[in-house]
Write an enzyme that holds these catalytic residues in place. Structure first.
Site: not given
Length: 413
Positions: A328, A301, A401
């Site tokens: 992802k 990430d 998100k």
């Protein structure tokens, strides 16, 4: 919706959002207990809302109190159709967990999660007595049977989240379990799972690396309220912004955290960025960025933040771990290459390697977030590298998100 970020935008102090990795695990853990448990500092991210909905679908009573949740598990009958929204972690945790509470159930989702492979379920779930049927290896998943413990062998190369699902499920079963894992990636996320389980009075032994011994008939309990720590993934964006602009104070992080994305501090050192801690406040100083090499296999990430940091250096930087990016919210390696090329950055993908030829600056332009929250946030801080002009983000709303307050923290309307 679009967002325009001028190159002069400067933020010098920010409090990071709660870690959704911790929050999601803690919410599910509380929903598996039978006494009221309070989870503080849960945040408002979409993933946390999806997990909270899942807790309710599993039969928990959930009461929201400002930034806290009071959760009492097993109050109501669980639903047989479980909607995980767009939460990949939620899907992989709930796959085995629901097998403790239900004999037959269906897992459905929304948006980008419908395009992500769930194939490991087909080899993992049968080992705990559950039959699984997928639609061409994707959702919806139809699962049936009675969950039971025992000897379990899994391949951890696709995602550590499947192992986390087992570690949260097996303590509830009658049998003692022995889980052996090969090719485990993202080990720090397993450390987060184990850290949460310890707080909820669940004991798991690891006599050898990647070999987990779990006694059955354990109970999820809390002696006091559980507080979710700050998120290093979201903080990495601000770390880069501070290093490129006028420095920044970042509040709310745990200096002793086991989060894998804490490795951003290692990347900063490699790039010549200076920082210091005072309690839970991290101060990043404006620095001259040097080209650097970094292995992001266990912290994929971080790639978007790393790309912007490398763009600020004059020279070649190399990152490992690209093979972790295809599953992802977007095919993140290709999207980073495509979108940052529009800003004048040369990115090459060579197998598991990303090579960035930084020039110390970027040009203004328009990029598409591809419904990927981390691409949108990386595009925002990239504006710090434009000598003139702004960067326009197409699809800014996807930051909800993981970090719904991002644009507010960026002091933009």
């Amino acid at each position: 919706m679009n967002q325009i970020i001028p190159h002069h935008q400067t933020i010098t102090k920010v409090k990071v959002p709660p870690s959704k990795s911790y929050a999601q695990r803690a919410i599910l853990a509380a929903s598996l207990g039978e006494s009221p448990m309070q989870i503080k500092n849960v945040g408002n991210s979409e993933d946390v809302r999806h997990i909270t909905s899942l807790a309710k679908q599993l039969g928990a009573l959930v009461e929201k109190q400002d930034q806290s949740l009071m959760i009492t598990g097993r109050i109501n009958s669980p639903e047989s159709e479980l909607n995980i929204g767009e939460s990949g972690l939620g899907c992989r945790l709930i796959g085995p967990i629901a097998g403790v509470l239900l004999k037959d159930y269906k897992i459905i989702g929304e948006g980008s999660i419908l395009d992500r492979s769930m194939a490991p379920f087909l080899t993992i779930l049968p080992q705990i007595g559950l039959k699984c049927h997928l639609n061409k290896n994707k959702l919806p998943a139809r699962i049936s049977g009675f969950a039971q413990g025992g000897e379990i062998n899994i391949d951890g190369s696709m995602s550590s989240q499947y192992l986390s699902g087992l570690l949260m499920t097996l303590p509830l079963l009658n049998e003692k379990s022995n889980v052996k894992v090969a090719n485990l990636t993202s080990r720090p996320y397993i450390d987060i799972t184990l850290d949460v389980l310890r707080k909820f009075n669940i004991q798991i032994e690891e006599p050898q690396p990647e070999n987990f011994i779990i006694n059955g008939t354990q109970n999820y309990q809390l002696k006091q309220a559980y507080t979710v720590e700050g998120d290093y993934s979201g903080a990495s964006i601000w770390m880069v912004h501070g290093a490129l602009k006028k420095g920044i104070q970042i509040n709310g992080l745990n200096p002793l955290s086991v989060q894998g994305d804490k490795a951003m501090l290692i990347a900063l050192k490699k790039a010549g960025v200076n920082y210091e801690w005072v309690n839970d406040t991290l101060t990043i100083y404006k620095s001259i960025i040097q080209p650097f090499n970094f292995d992001a296999t266990n912290c994929p990430d971080l790639f978007p933040s790393l790309v912007v940091l490398a763009a600020a250096a004059k020279g070649t930087s190399t990152f490992l771990g690209v093979n972790r990016l295809s599953n992802k919210e977007s095919d993140r390696g290709l999207v980073l290459q495509e979108e940052f090329t529009k800003l004048g950055l040369n990115i090459q993908l060579k197998g598991n390697q990303m090579v960035i030829n930084g020039t110390g600056g970027l040009k203004g332009g328009k990029i598409n977030a591809h419904n990927d929250h981390r691409i949108a946030m990386a595009g925002a801080i990239a504006a710090a590298l434009t000598n003139e002009g702004a960067i326009e983000i197409i699809g800014k709303e996807c930051t909800s998100k993981s970090y719904p307050e991002f644009w507010e923290d960026f002091d933009l309307d």
